[in-house]
Design a protein around this motif. Structure first.
Motif, PDB file in Angstrom:
ATOM      1  N   GLY A  15       0.742  -1.243   0.000  1.00 20.10           N
ATOM      2  CA  GLY A  15       0.000   0.000   0.000  1.00 20.10           C
ATOM      3  C   GLY A  15       0.775   1.298   0.000  1.00 20.10           C
ATOM      4  N   THR A  16       2.096   1.265   0.168  1.00 22.08           N
ATOM      5  CA  THR A  16       2.867   2.496   0.141  1.00 22.08           C
ATOM      6  C   THR A  16       4.140   2.296  -0.681  1.00 22.08           C
ATOM      7  OG1 THR A  16       4.024   1.936   2.194  1.00 22.08           O
ATOM      8  CG2 THR A  16       2.037   3.304   2.385  1.00 22.08           C
ATOM      9  N   THR A  17       4.605   3.379  -1.286  1.00 20.14           N
ATOM     10  CA  THR A  17       5.865   3.333  -2.016  1.00 20.14           C
ATOM     11  C   THR A  17       7.018   3.341  -1.013  1.00 20.14           C
ATOM     12  OG1 THR A  17       6.159   5.728  -2.181  1.00 20.14           O
ATOM     13  CG2 THR A  17       4.763   4.668  -3.841  1.00 20.14           C
ATOM     14  N   ASP A  18       8.229   3.187  -1.513  1.00 15.53           N
ATOM     15  CA  ASP A  18       9.386   3.177  -0.616  1.00 15.53           C
ATOM     16  C   ASP A  18       9.564   4.506   0.109  1.00 15.53           C
ATOM     17  OD1 ASP A  18       9.731   0.664  -1.665  1.00 15.53           O
ATOM     18  OD2 ASP A  18      11.859   0.916  -2.129  1.00 15.53           O
ATOM     19  N   SER A  19       9.032   5.582  -0.473  1.00 14.37           N
ATOM     20  CA  SER A  19       9.134   6.892   0.173  1.00 14.37           C
ATOM     21  C   SER A  19       7.976   7.158   1.127  1.00 14.37           C
ATOM     22  CB  SER A  19       9.182   7.988  -0.886  1.00 14.37           C
ATOM     23  OG  SER A  19       7.926   8.095  -1.544  1.00 14.37           O
ATOM     24  N   GLY A  20       7.022   6.216   1.215  1.00 14.36           N
ATOM     25  CA  GLY A  20       5.895   6.371   2.129  1.00 14.36           C
ATOM     26  C   GLY A  20       4.631   6.925   1.514  1.00 14.36           C
ATOM     27  N   ARG A  21       4.622   7.144   0.204  1.00 14.49           N
ATOM     28  CA  ARG A  21       3.408   7.658  -0.439  1.00 14.49           C
ATOM     29  C   ARG A  21       2.365   6.552  -0.572  1.00 14.49           C
ATOM     30  NH1 ARG A  21       5.708  11.180  -5.603  1.00 14.49           N
ATOM     31  NH2 ARG A  21       6.934  12.695  -4.386  1.00 14.49           N
ATOM     32  N   PRO A  22       1.077   6.879  -0.347  1.00 18.86           N
ATOM     33  CA  PRO A  22       0.028   5.869  -0.508  1.00 18.86           C
ATOM     34  C   PRO A  22      -0.175   5.518  -1.976  1.00 18.86           C
ATOM     35  CG  PRO A  22      -0.943   8.007  -0.016  1.00 18.86           C
ATOM     36  CD  PRO A  22       0.548   8.169   0.139  1.00 18.86           C
ATOM     37  N   ILE A  23      -0.515   4.258  -2.247  1.00 19.98           N
ATOM     38  CA  ILE A  23      -0.737   3.763  -3.601  1.00 19.98           C
ATOM     39  C   ILE A  23      -2.227   3.618  -3.848  1.00 19.98           C
ATOM     40  CG2 ILE A  23      -0.427   1.781  -5.144  1.00 19.98           C
ATOM     41  CD1 ILE A  23       2.254   1.264  -3.727  1.00 19.98           C
ATOM     42  N   ALA A  24      -2.707   4.110  -4.977  1.00 19.26           N
ATOM     43  CA  ALA A  24      -4.108   3.925  -5.382  1.00 19.26           C
ATOM     44  C   ALA A  24      -4.203   2.668  -6.233  1.00 19.26           C
ATOM     45  CB  ALA A  24      -4.594   5.136  -6.166  1.00 19.26           C
ATOM     46  N   PHE A  25      -5.156   1.792  -5.922  1.00 15.62           N
ATOM     47  CA  PHE A  25      -5.255   0.501  -6.595  1.00 15.62           C
ATOM     48  C   PHE A  25      -6.440   0.464  -7.561  1.00 15.62           C
ATOM     49  CE2 PHE A  25      -3.246  -0.416  -2.484  1.00 15.62           C
ATOM     50  CZ  PHE A  25      -2.067  -0.969  -2.925  1.00 15.62           C
ATOM     51  N   ASN A  26      -6.299  -0.361  -8.583  1.00 15.38           N
ATOM     52  CA  ASN A  26      -7.366  -0.593  -9.552  1.00 15.38           C
ATOM     53  C   ASN A  26      -7.328  -2.071  -9.922  1.00 15.38           C
ATOM     54  OD1 ASN A  26      -9.181  -0.689 -11.646  1.00 15.38           O
ATOM     55  ND2 ASN A  26      -8.324   1.019 -12.789  1.00 15.38           N
ATOM     56  N   ASP A  27      -8.063  -2.885  -9.172  1.00 18.57           N
ATOM     57  CA  ASP A  27      -8.082  -4.333  -9.376  1.00 18.57           C
ATOM     58  C   ASP A  27      -9.406  -4.868  -8.840  1.00 18.57           C
ATOM     59  OD1 ASP A  27      -7.635  -7.247  -8.857  1.00 18.57           O
ATOM     60  OD2 ASP A  27      -5.592  -6.777  -9.474  1.00 18.57           O
ATOM     61  N   PRO A  28     -10.122  -5.672  -9.612  1.00 15.85           N
ATOM     62  CA  PRO A  28     -11.419  -6.167  -9.139  1.00 15.85           C
ATOM     63  C   PRO A  28     -11.322  -7.055  -7.904  1.00 15.85           C
ATOM     64  CG  PRO A  28     -10.757  -7.299 -11.149  1.00 15.85           C
ATOM     65  CD  PRO A  28      -9.801  -6.172 -10.963  1.00 15.85           C
ATOM     66  N   ASN A  29     -10.138  -7.601  -7.646  1.00 19.82           N
ATOM     67  CA  ASN A  29      -9.957  -8.490  -6.494  1.00 19.82           C
ATOM     68  C   ASN A  29      -9.109  -7.847  -5.397  1.00 19.82           C
ATOM     69  OD1 ASN A  29     -11.244 -10.891  -7.708  1.00 19.82           O
ATOM     70  ND2 ASN A  29      -9.545 -10.773  -9.147  1.00 19.82           N
ATOM     71  N   ILE A  30      -9.114  -6.515  -5.337  1.00 18.79           N
ATOM     72  CA  ILE A  30      -8.146  -5.825  -4.501  1.00 18.79           C
ATOM     73  C   ILE A  30      -8.271  -6.175  -3.015  1.00 18.79           C
ATOM     74  CG2 ILE A  30      -9.532  -3.732  -4.207  1.00 18.79           C
ATOM     75  CD1 ILE A  30      -5.695  -4.053  -4.612  1.00 18.79           C
ATOM     76  N   GLU A  31      -9.459  -6.314  -2.491  1.00 11.03           N
ATOM     77  CA  GLU A  31      -9.593  -6.583  -1.052  1.00 11.03           C
ATOM     78  C   GLU A  31      -8.965  -7.923  -0.693  1.00 11.03           C
ATOM     79  OE1 GLU A  31     -13.563  -6.175   0.343  1.00 11.03           O
ATOM     80  OE2 GLU A  31     -13.772  -4.100  -0.375  1.00 11.03           O
ATOM     81  N   ARG A  32      -9.209  -8.913  -1.497  1.00  8.62           N
ATOM     82  CA  ARG A  32      -8.696 -10.258  -1.195  1.00  8.62           C
ATOM     83  C   ARG A  32      -7.181 -10.321  -1.364  1.00  8.62           C
ATOM     84  NH1 ARG A  32      -8.234 -14.981  -4.436  1.00  8.62           N
ATOM     85  NH2 ARG A  32      -9.103 -13.850  -6.209  1.00  8.62           N
ATOM     86  N   ILE A  33      -6.660  -9.745  -2.433  1.00  8.78           N
ATOM     87  CA  ILE A  33      -5.223  -9.857  -2.650  1.00  8.78           C
ATOM     88  C   ILE A  33      -4.448  -8.948  -1.698  1.00  8.78           C
ATOM     89  CG2 ILE A  33      -5.456 -10.644  -5.028  1.00  8.78           C
ATOM     90  CD1 ILE A  33      -4.793  -7.859  -5.993  1.00  8.78           C
ATOM     91  N   ARG A  34      -5.045  -7.829  -1.314  1.00  8.63           N
ATOM     92  CA  ARG A  34      -4.365  -6.964  -0.339  1.00  8.63           C
ATOM     93  C   ARG A  34      -4.315  -7.632   1.033  1.00  8.63           C
ATOM     94  NH1 ARG A  34      -4.746  -0.951   0.787  1.00  8.63           N
ATOM     95  NH2 ARG A  34      -2.729  -1.549   1.659  1.00  8.63           N
ATOM     96  N   ALA A  35      -5.360  -8.354   1.377  1.00  8.69           N
ATOM     97  CA  ALA A  35      -5.358  -9.084   2.653  1.00  8.69           C
ATOM     98  C   ALA A  35      -4.232 -10.120   2.662  1.00  8.69           C
ATOM     99  CB  ALA A  35      -6.708  -9.748   2.885  1.00  8.69           C
ATOM    100  N   ALA A  36      -4.066 -10.813   1.540  1.00  6.92           N
ATOM    101  CA  ALA A  36      -2.994 -11.808   1.454  1.00  6.92           C
ATOM    102  C   ALA A  36      -1.631 -11.133   1.502  1.00  6.92           C
ATOM    103  CB  ALA A  36      -3.144 -12.615   0.172  1.00  6.92           C
ATOM    104  N   ALA A  37      -1.488  -9.984   0.838  1.00  7.95           N
ATOM    105  CA  ALA A  37      -0.218  -9.261   0.868  1.00  7.95           C
ATOM    106  C   ALA A  37       0.097  -8.749   2.261  1.00  7.95           C
ATOM    107  CB  ALA A  37      -0.257  -8.107  -0.130  1.00  7.95           C
ATOM    108  N   SER A  38      -0.933  -8.321   2.981  1.00  9.65           N
ATOM    109  CA  SER A  38      -0.730  -7.862   4.359  1.00  9.65           C
ATOM    110  C   SER A  38      -0.251  -9.004   5.249  1.00  9.65           C
ATOM    111  CB  SER A  38      -2.032  -7.268   4.905  1.00  9.65           C
ATOM    112  OG  SER A  38      -1.888  -6.868   6.244  1.00  9.65           O
ATOM    113  N   ALA A  39      -0.866 -10.161   5.089  1.00  8.88           N
ATOM    114  CA  ALA A  39      -0.443 -11.324   5.881  1.00  8.88           C
ATOM    115  C   ALA A  39       0.982 -11.729   5.532  1.00  8.88           C
ATOM    116  CB  ALA A  39      -1.401 -12.492   5.639  1.00  8.88           C
ATOM    117  N   ALA A  40       1.399 -11.460   4.285  1.00 15.45           N
ATOM    118  CA  ALA A  40       2.734 -11.857   3.837  1.00 15.45           C
ATOM    119  C   ALA A  40       3.846 -11.021   4.467  1.00 15.45           C
ATOM    120  CB  ALA A  40       2.824 -11.753   2.315  1.00 15.45           C
ATOM    121  N   THR A  41       3.503  -9.917   5.109  1.00 18.30           N
ATOM    122  CA  THR A  41       4.549  -9.132   5.756  1.00 18.30           C
ATOM    123  C   THR A  41       5.212  -9.917   6.883  1.00 18.30           C
ATOM    124  OG1 THR A  41       2.916  -8.111   7.235  1.00 18.30           O
ATOM    125  CG2 THR A  41       3.459  -6.937   5.180  1.00 18.30           C
TER     126      THR A  41
END
Length: 494
Positions: free
Chosen positions: A416-442
């Motif tokens: 959700g953020t760039t290396d400089s800390g800027r927020p990223i705007a997403f455009n993906d029909p499955n964004i909630e599910r894949i972001r949840a998986a990416a969050s867990a991957a931290t």
């Protein structure tokens, strides 16, 4: 001062842009096209405009067809200018504008009866599509048509009031069969391997859910040629509208900008005839597959590879990404060492030369293609453009350090953020599910690979999981730039 684009103002527009050499009254509809976006207007419509300018095949004009509510805005804009489009072709050393007139009408979304009636017209002999890679109801892991998708199930239950593209195409074919009218050819123009076969599976698969006899008739009588299309076409925004007004004096509500290069390779399977597109540069070949593999994996895969490191490094334009020495070197190493070696030979084509062409095209500053456009819809694009190369290398027992890094970059981007800390705007029909998986991957990188519908058998590879985990840990701990440099120095191994 600008001139509002319309048929009545073409004499004025001609002072700064090319205009059709044919009269609108000479055209008759032969094609219905679903998905009238920028790519279609910069590609298929341009080829037909070229053909019509030669005085050829004026009975193959396009009727656009909307399906989604968002299509209404495009229809209104084009209807307000007599369905004309300003196309601005930009090479490194030149720019030029032309007005195309191959489209003569546009069916409004939400009116299934009118669309089906048009599809039943015997004059319509081709139905074409550019509905994006995510519009074919494909299960990403299996690569097969998904008959359980809610939209497909709804059309199967209500075949006389379809809401999807495939429901409308099917209803048109049913009407033609019932009236003993020869079926039209269905021609996909989307970036999907075997796009004709994929389209066939969707249309026939939907039919089989409610009318197996119709499905059998489609299998026996309807042609679905495969094709490969190519032209970099960025999104239109205020910048593009302003350039057309300021530099060409044309008030166009939605012009199209594109590179000068274009390519279209098609199988010649059109039982009810086709326009003579070979006279304007279309290649007709017995087998499109080699060209598809080359383009989808080298070009589209290349776009997918540079999108996420560029986004994480706050780079906005594609040509700026190619000016970054680490990203350019990352792309070259990935393509030459991992992607190109698993692409089958292509007739009369040197793959290294083809990649050199892609590098030049990506570097074109006049196109102003954006990283946000390339980064969108990753859940559909990664399984089509990146993971097939990964799977092929794993099947051959070969390493995937770079390809695993691409997947890790996508996962890190989804945090959700760039290396400089800027927020990223997403455009993906499955964004909630894949972001949840990416969050867990931290904390558990393997959680991202649990997206089995995306990663498929790749996720079961211990080698891939190990490479992915190491790359993701490096991105999280050291950042994008350091991780790219480690890969370039052959230090991104564990």
């Amino acid at each position: 001062m600008t001139t509002k684009l319309s048929l009545a103002t073409l004499d004025t527009v001609e002072r700064t842009a090319g205009v059709p050499a044919y009269g609108r009254g000479s055209l008759k509809a032969g094609i219905v096209h679903f998905g009238v976006g920028n790519f279609h207007r910069a590609h298929q419509a341009v080829y037909l405009d070229d053909l019509f300018n030669l005085g050829r095949d004026h009975d193959w004009a396009i009727i656009g067809a909307g399906v989604l509510p968002s299509d209404a805005a495009m229809r209104d804009k084009l209807a307000g200018q007599d369905f004309l489009t300003t196309v601005v072709e930009q090479d490194n050393n030149r720019s030029g504008a032309r007005v195309t007139g191959a489209m003569i009408g546009y069916l409004a979304p939400g009116n299934a009866a009118a669309t089906i009636a048009q599809l039943c017209d015997p004059a319509i002999r081709i139905v074409s599509l550019t509905i994006t890679e995510g519009g074919y109801f494909i299960n990403p892991a299996s690569g097969l048509f998904d008959p359980a998708h809610p939209a497909i199930a709804a059309d199967a239950a209500n075949p006389d009031d379809p809401k999807t593209v495939f429901g409308l195409i099917l209803a048109g074919l049913r009407a033609r069969r019932d009236k003993a009218i020869a079926p039209y050819t269905v021609m996909s123009c989307d970036n999907i391997p075997g796009n004709g076969e994929v389209t066939h599976a969707a249309v026939s698969g939907l039919a089989r859910l409610s009318d197996p006899d119709l499905a059998d008739w489609i299998d026996a009588n309807v042609a679905f040629p495969n094709g490969m299309v190519d032209r970099i076409t960025p999104a239109t925004g205020p910048r593009e509208i302003g350039i057309v007004a300021d530099e060409y004096g044309i008030d166009d509500a939605w012009p199209v900008f594109c590179e000068e290069f274009r390519q279209w390779v098609l199988e010649d399977r059109f039982p009810e005839g086709r326009p003579a597109l070979e006279t304007v540069g279309v290649q007709f070949v017995p087998d499109v597959a080699p060209y598809e593999h080359m383009k989808i994996r080298i070009l589209n895969g290349g776009h997918a590879a540079i999108a996420y490191p560029a986004a994480l490094l706050d780079i906005h334009f594609v040509h700026e990404a190619m000016e970054d020495p680490d990203i350019r070197a990352f792309l070259a190493k990935l393509e030459r060492e991992e992607i190109i070696p698993v692409i089958p030979p292509v007739p009369d084509t040197d793959l290294d030369d083809y990649f050199a062409l892609i590098e030049r095209r990506f570097s074109n500053p006049k196109i102003a293609d954006t990283i946000p456009r390339l980064a969108q819809d990753g859940s559909n694009r990664q399984p089509k453009f990146i993971l097939p190369s990964t799977a092929d290398r794993l099947a051959r027992g070969e390493d995937v350090v770079g390809l695993a890094l691409v997947s890790a970059l996508w996962c890190h981007y989804l945090a959700g953020t760039t290396d400089s800390g800027r927020p990223i705007a997403f455009n993906d029909p499955n964004i909630e599910r894949i972001r949840a998986a990416a969050s867990a991957a931290t904390t558990n990188p393997g959680a991202f690979l649990e997206l089995k519908d995306i990663f498929g058998t790749v996720a079961t590879s211990n080698r891939f999981a190990r490479r992915f985990t190491h790359a993701l840990n490096s991105l999280q701990q050291k950042g994008t730039r350091a991780t790219l440099k480690a890969y370039l120095d052959d230090r991104l191994v564990n």
